[in-house]
Write a protein that holds these residues in place. Structure first.
Motif, short mmCIF file in Angstrom:
data_model
loop_
_atom_site.label_atom_id
_atom_site.label_comp_id
_atom_site.label_asym_id
_atom_site.label_seq_id
_atom_site.Cartn_x
_atom_site.Cartn_y
_atom_site.Cartn_z
N PRO A 1 0.85 -1.21 0.00
CA PRO A 1 0.00 0.00 0.00
C PRO A 1 0.87 1.24 0.00
O PRO A 1 2.07 1.18 0.17
N ASP A 2 0.24 2.40 -0.18
CA ASP A 2 0.98 3.65 -0.19
C ASP A 2 1.57 3.90 1.19
O ASP A 2 0.86 4.17 2.16
N ALA A 3 2.90 3.81 1.28
CA ALA A 3 3.56 3.91 2.57
C ALA A 3 3.45 5.32 3.15
O ALA A 3 3.33 5.50 4.36
N ALA A 4 3.52 6.35 2.29
CA ALA A 4 3.51 7.72 2.78
C ALA A 4 2.19 8.07 3.47
O ALA A 4 2.16 8.80 4.46
N ALA A 5 1.08 7.54 2.95
CA ALA A 5 -0.23 7.89 3.51
C ALA A 5 -0.40 7.35 4.92
O ALA A 5 -1.07 7.98 5.75
N SER A 6 0.19 6.20 5.22
CA SER A 6 0.01 5.59 6.54
C SER A 6 1.22 5.79 7.44
O SER A 6 1.19 5.36 8.59
N PHE A 7 2.25 6.46 6.95
CA PHE A 7 3.46 6.64 7.74
C PHE A 7 3.24 7.74 8.78
O PHE A 7 2.72 8.81 8.47
N PRO A 8 3.62 7.51 10.05
CA PRO A 8 3.34 8.51 11.10
C PRO A 8 4.20 9.76 11.03
O PRO A 8 3.89 10.75 11.69
N LEU A 9 5.28 9.73 10.24
CA LEU A 9 6.10 10.93 10.05
C LEU A 9 5.76 11.54 8.70
O LEU A 9 5.87 10.87 7.66
N THR A 10 5.37 12.81 8.71
CA THR A 10 5.00 13.49 7.47
C THR A 10 6.18 14.33 6.99
O THR A 10 6.66 15.22 7.70
N PHE A 11 6.67 14.03 5.76
CA PHE A 11 7.83 14.72 5.20
C PHE A 11 7.38 15.87 4.30
O PHE A 11 6.34 15.78 3.62
N ASP A 12 8.17 16.95 4.30
CA ASP A 12 7.89 18.08 3.41
C ASP A 12 8.03 17.66 1.95
O ASP A 12 7.35 18.21 1.07
N GLU A 13 8.93 16.73 1.68
CA GLU A 13 9.16 16.25 0.31
C GLU A 13 9.72 14.83 0.39
O GLU A 13 10.42 14.46 1.33
N LEU A 14 9.42 14.04 -0.65
CA LEU A 14 9.91 12.67 -0.71
C LEU A 14 10.78 12.43 -1.93
O LEU A 14 11.25 11.31 -2.14
N THR A 15 10.98 13.46 -2.74
CA THR A 15 11.90 13.36 -3.88
C THR A 15 12.73 14.63 -3.95
O THR A 15 12.27 15.72 -3.58
#
Length: 406
Positions: A51-65
């Protein structure tokens, strides 16, 4: 060591065991077409079927690329990825890893309370790299139910100076002959020049700098200088290696290197280069063979054959004429008994021939003996010795495998 001369052997089935010779592996860096700008890597990259890891990840990043775009290969580059714990709970980071040794991520701590912010610094070392580089940083948490998060970073490495062949390999060069290959040094400066080039092993290799020529890398005009490398194969068969140091007029990259390897061979060709006894049980009769022919297609004579190895193997060897690789040659036959105790056993087959410069040809013989079930059970039932008595067991000494003395 026991030594047995030629003995006539009965016609039997034989086992061929081959060990590969020198591999002609040539690691090359080839120029790639630059991309302007670099194609972005999709955000929130996850493995197939996840599944989409970013959506369920508890740490929210300003950017992933992130992409550094065009960079030289002389300096490391870094970028900071900022994040916030938006889960409402304490988050424990287990690891942060780069996809290769050239990509090193760092962060100051591993535990983040609800609402707390943090940073991951990704550092990329472009040394020795060329063209588009796509790397990743993987963030894994202590909670195994949460999928790791993948951050994508990229760049287009454009060295000021580089060599198109990180390694030049000469394969099976005949004794007392010469072989030539050409590598190229590429510079971005319009006035780029190679001022000198030299091999560390000048006895076996020589280097000649040829006139420079224009070279196009996509729409960019570069300067390319051919370097001719000569392998002066000597009178002794074997492997030769050296490093070529190339000096340039570019102060940003004044020196580059390339490795060179070569293999000198004589008229004789033995296959396999080492004979392995595939029967690995103790006290078992075995049969093995090798072949020898003349690379130049010349007829030759084996005058004698000897085989030696550990006492008790009862080694014997014989030969008979046979066409090998379409050339005059011989089939080499070896029989014996594997050692009674487990371990490694080594021997050697020696051929005496009338080939000029190759009067004596040696073929290694190798056997790896594995304990049978009875020996394993016997060893398991032996009383254990404590540290006080370690080193004083006569039984332990008796269990050492027989082998050649050195």
């Amino acid at each position: 060591m026991s030594k047995t001369t030629r003995r006539t052997l009965p016609a039997t089935a034989f086992t061929i065991a081959a060990i590969s010779g020198l591999a002609a592996a040539t690691a090359q860096l080839q120029p790639q077409q630059p991309q302007h700008p670099l194609a972005p890597v999709p955000a929130n990259q996850v493995q197939a079927g996840q599944p989409d890891a970013a959506a369920s990840f508890p740490l929210t990043f300003d950017e992933l690329t992130f992409t550094w775009g065009d960079i030289p290969d002389t300096e490391k580059v870094s970028h900071v990825f900022k994040f916030k714990n938006t889960s409402g709970q304490t988050v424990h980071i287990k690891s942060v890893n780069g996809s290769c040794g050239c990509t090193v991520p760092t962060l100051s701590k591993m535990v983040y309370e609800a609402g707390e912010t943090g940073e991951i610094t990704a550092t990329f070392d472009p040394a020795g790299r060329l063209g588009v580089q796509a790397k990743t940083v993987t963030v894994a948490l202590e909670d195994p139910s949460i999928q790791p998060l993948i951050i994508n970073i990229s760049s287009n490495v454009k060295p000021f100076v580089y060599v198109d062949s990180a390694k030049v390999q000469f394969n099976e060069t005949m004794i007392n002959t010469e072989a030539k290959q050409t590598l190229h040094v590429i510079g971005r400066d319009p006035e780029f020049k190679v001022t000198s080039a030299e091999a560390a092993n000048r006895e076996m290799f020589s280097v000649n700098v040829l006139p420079s020529e224009p070279y196009m890398d996509g729409e960019e005009k570069l300067v390319r200088v051919p370097i001719e490398v000569t392998f002066k194969a000597g009178s002794t068969p074997g492997i030769q290696n050296t490093q070529i140091t190339i000096n340039t007029n570019d102060t940003r990259k004044p020196t580059v290197q390339s490795m060179v390897g070569g293999m000198i061979v004589g008229e004789s060709r033995v296959s396999p280069q080492m004979v392995i006894v595939r029967t690995n049980a103790p006290s078992v009769q075995f049969e093995a063979l090798a072949q020898i022919d003349n690379r130049l297609g010349k007829s030759f004579e084996i005058k004698a054959i000897d085989v030696e190895g550990p006492t008790g193997m009862n080694l014997a060897a014989d030969f008979e004429p046979q066409t090998v690789n379409g050339n005059p040659g011989y089939l080499i036959k070896v029989v014996g008994v594997t050692p009674g105790l487990p371990g490694q056993a080594r021997g050697q087959i020696t051929l005496l021939t009338d080939i000029p410069g190759e009067a004596e040809i040696k073929i290694p013989l190798y056997a790896n003996i594995v304990a049978n079930q009875a020996q394993i059970q016997q060893q398991a039932t032996k009383p254990a010795f404590n540290n006080e008595h370690a080193g004083h067991s006569h039984d332990d000494a008796a269990q050492k495998p027989a082998g050649p003395s050195h």
